[in-house]
Design an enzyme around this catalytic site. Sequence first.
Site, short mmCIF file in Angstrom:
data_model
loop_
_atom_site.label_atom_id
_atom_site.label_comp_id
_atom_site.label_asym_id
_atom_site.label_seq_id
_atom_site.Cartn_x
_atom_site.Cartn_y
_atom_site.Cartn_z
CG ASP A 10 -1.84 1.20 1.28
OD1 ASP A 10 -2.36 1.58 0.21
OD2 ASP A 10 -2.03 1.80 2.36
CB SER A 11 0.24 4.82 -0.34
OG SER A 11 -0.75 5.01 0.65
CE1 TYR A 42 2.02 5.20 -3.74
CE2 TYR A 42 0.70 3.21 -3.98
CZ TYR A 42 1.94 3.82 -3.86
OH TYR A 42 3.07 3.04 -3.88
N GLY A 43 -3.68 8.70 -3.52
CA GLY A 43 -5.05 9.05 -3.95
C GLY A 43 -5.19 10.30 -4.79
CB CYS A 73 -3.52 0.16 -2.43
SG CYS A 73 -3.59 1.85 -3.02
CB THR A 75 -5.56 4.60 -4.80
OG1 THR A 75 -6.22 5.21 -3.69
CG2 THR A 75 -5.26 5.62 -5.85
CD GLU A 152 0.48 6.89 5.91
OE1 GLU A 152 1.58 6.86 6.49
OE2 GLU A 152 -0.03 5.86 5.41
CB CYS A 184 -9.24 4.58 1.21
SG CYS A 184 -7.55 4.92 1.75
CG HIS A 186 -4.60 4.98 4.63
ND1 HIS A 186 -4.13 4.47 3.46
CD2 HIS A 186 -3.52 5.53 5.26
CE1 HIS A 186 -2.82 4.72 3.37
NE2 HIS A 186 -2.44 5.35 4.46
N1 DGL Z 1 -4.69 3.04 1.25
C1 DGL Z 1 -4.71 3.38 -0.13
C2 DGL Z 1 -6.06 3.18 -0.71
O1 DGL Z 1 -6.68 2.21 -0.33
C3 DGL Z 1 -3.90 4.57 -0.56
C4 DGL Z 1 -4.36 5.90 -0.10
C5 DGL Z 1 -3.45 7.05 -0.47
O2 DGL Z 1 -2.24 6.90 -0.38
O3 DGL Z 1 -3.97 8.11 -0.86
O4 DGL Z 1 -6.55 3.90 -1.55
#
Ligand code: DGL
Length: 268
Positions: A10-11, A42-43, A73, A75, A152, A184, A186
């Site tokens: 993941d990011s 990443y989003g 992830c 995204t 984060e 997401c 997160h």
């Molecule tokens: N946790 C990731 C997702 O599910 C990445 C989120 C990010 O880095 O913006 O989209």
Amino acid sequence: MNKSAIGVFDSGVGGLSCVKELLHILPGEDIKYLGDTLRMPYGIKTIEELHRCAKDNVAFLQRRGVKLIAAACGTVSSNVPKEHLDNLTVPFVDVINPTVIAALKATKTKRIGIIATPATIKANSMGLRLAELDSEVQVIGVACPDFVPLIESGHINDDVIRKSAEGYLAEIRAFGADTLILGCTHYPLISAVIADILGDGVTLIDSGRETAIGIRMTLEKLGLLNERENGGTAEYFVTNNTEAFDGVAKVFLGEEANVNSILKNIED
Ligand code: DGL
């Protein structure tokens, strides 16, 4: 049977929502986790940038001999189809299918909300998959760009994240969803706050947890499970320094995470 580790990326800390469930449902498996914290979030990236990140993450994990890779992830899963990962040589699991299927099982009113990153909402892969599986389902998608940077930096259960969540969730409430996809990975880290705001009438679908269940199903189907019932290890890698990751990992997993930094270059 295959004793190699499961690779998860993941990011940042988001994919830990998948790892947490893996530790619970597959305690005999070894896990290698990559959080690309240097390039997080990443989003808000373009499809080309996400493709580059996903390819690098796949290559990194494959060099460490994993038997399967999960993009924990939303995204990457929404924007980079597996077919576009031309360096992929092991089975691959993403977030979309397991999460969407769990949401369809949970909903009674067929009104489903999705909260996710801007890139995931824009791609609408979950919405399209839901419509494919059930044409009666009604969906609302809300992008929550502030969540990942806040999570984060450790805002998991405080007034800052609560205030941000109240704003985003107003639309979900107005739509009257009975099921909300945390699209997401997160977001399960702040599910206590989200559940508190929305109340008992809304079932939350944890995309990290559902991805872990998807991993188990795939390993079972392919005969790749480690037969060991316990004693699996987890190794964590991040692409910048480990402090922020360490802190959130400890709170969320309830244990020290033994994180390695690969500051130099993901291509090492
Ligand atoms: N946790 C990731 C997702 O599910 C990445 C989120 C990010 O880095 O913006 O989209």
